[in-house]
Design an enzyme around this catalytic site. Sequence first.
Site, short mmCIF file in Angstrom:
data_model
loop_
_atom_site.label_atom_id
_atom_site.label_comp_id
_atom_site.label_asym_id
_atom_site.label_seq_id
_atom_site.Cartn_x
_atom_site.Cartn_y
_atom_site.Cartn_z
N HIS A 189 24.12 19.30 1.30
CA HIS A 189 23.15 18.51 0.41
C HIS A 189 21.84 19.21 0.43
O HIS A 189 21.13 19.60 1.42
CB HIS A 189 22.94 17.17 0.83
N CYS A 190 21.50 19.57 -0.96
CA CYS A 190 20.28 20.27 -1.14
C CYS A 190 19.07 19.53 -1.61
O CYS A 190 19.06 18.76 -2.46
CB CYS A 190 20.51 21.52 -2.37
N GLY A 191 18.04 19.19 -0.82
CA GLY A 191 17.04 18.61 -0.82
C GLY A 191 16.18 19.19 -2.03
O GLY A 191 15.53 18.06 -2.98
N ASN A 194 17.82 17.62 -4.82
CA ASN A 194 18.14 16.10 -4.83
C ASN A 194 19.50 15.92 -5.10
O ASN A 194 19.97 14.93 -5.75
CB ASN A 194 17.08 15.49 -5.74
N ASN A 195 20.66 16.63 -4.72
CA ASN A 195 21.96 16.55 -5.24
C ASN A 195 22.82 17.38 -4.07
O ASN A 195 22.37 18.14 -3.44
CB ASN A 195 21.95 17.16 -6.55
#
Length: 357
Positions: A189-191, A194-195
């Site tokens: 999950h890539c902050g 946001n996805n």
Amino acid sequence: MAPQWVLVCHGLVTLLVLVSFLCGHWPIFKGTPIQRIHQFITFGAYDYFLRFVGVVFGTKGTDAVLSVEYFCCDRPNPILQVLYLAILGGIYYLIAKSIFVYIPGYYLSGLHRYTSLLAVGVGLLLFLLTSFSDPGTVKAENVSQYLSAYPYDNIIYSEKECSTCKIPKPARSKHCSICNRCVSRFDHHCGWMNNCIGERNTRYFMAFLLWHFLICVYGTVAIVLVLVGRAKELRVIYILTVSLLLAGFFGYHAKLCLTNTTTNETFKWQEYVSWQKKLNEARASAAALKASLNGMSSERKPPESKWRSFFRKSPLEDVEVVVKSNMYDKGFIQNLSEIIFPLSTRASFTQTKSKSG
């Protein structure tokens, strides 16, 4: 201190921090300063900060920090997306304000005023594609297609049900606790986006990393050409540092893509190898104990030389770990094709859906 030595020291410190952050958990660095720096960067610094807040502000202060951490790290939020846009817009404004007055120049034509804007625009487009595209959400409507896409290897993936979504869990998928959904070929999950990064948007994520690396290189070369006599004052070395960090991050994910492995699976493979090693060591210890007991029950042998017993190898030193290969690694060409053209976007995927329906 001479400027060249300042640059050398800066490069060595940057290299030390980079190696410590990416490789400090490797067994080869166990007990070394690199491992301690890695622990401080990843866990220690935040732990010390929490302790400091607890001492100064008490339990309420600690709870406030943990609440902020939960919102920022455990819930979907656009904070890092807004920060990215602010960084991108701010840096472009500063470059346009300070550098465009030197374009056109002796080395650069006026065309670079427009190519730089185009480069930033493409980077922004890739950012939006990665942020708002479907990463490969597994739902009841498409779970049968994802189940047929990747077979279970019965090592790190076995047939079971997602306890949250209450649907079968396809191989290589993972339920993201932040987004609250199952994602096919889950990577992380890539902050910043946001996805989740999964089966359908890994191609956009890789293009985003590569393009921003090229932007950094392009910007660095342009600045050096325009301001070669003022490189010391403008501290161009910091832009090179960012380029190297992005290149390392892109290279790491490129290696994963070319071997058809995800970040999530890398850690699971390490756990599997560690478990196999412990199992083999236990078997070797049991065999050595059995041999020792058999020796005690047989005729008494002459005492062994102290030197020979000192240099004799332990049975544990001969323990070997043999693991199965990654069944999803289908070769360089097919692995790359799977990233560029995800399985769920192909005609065969749609045909499987229609047959199962």
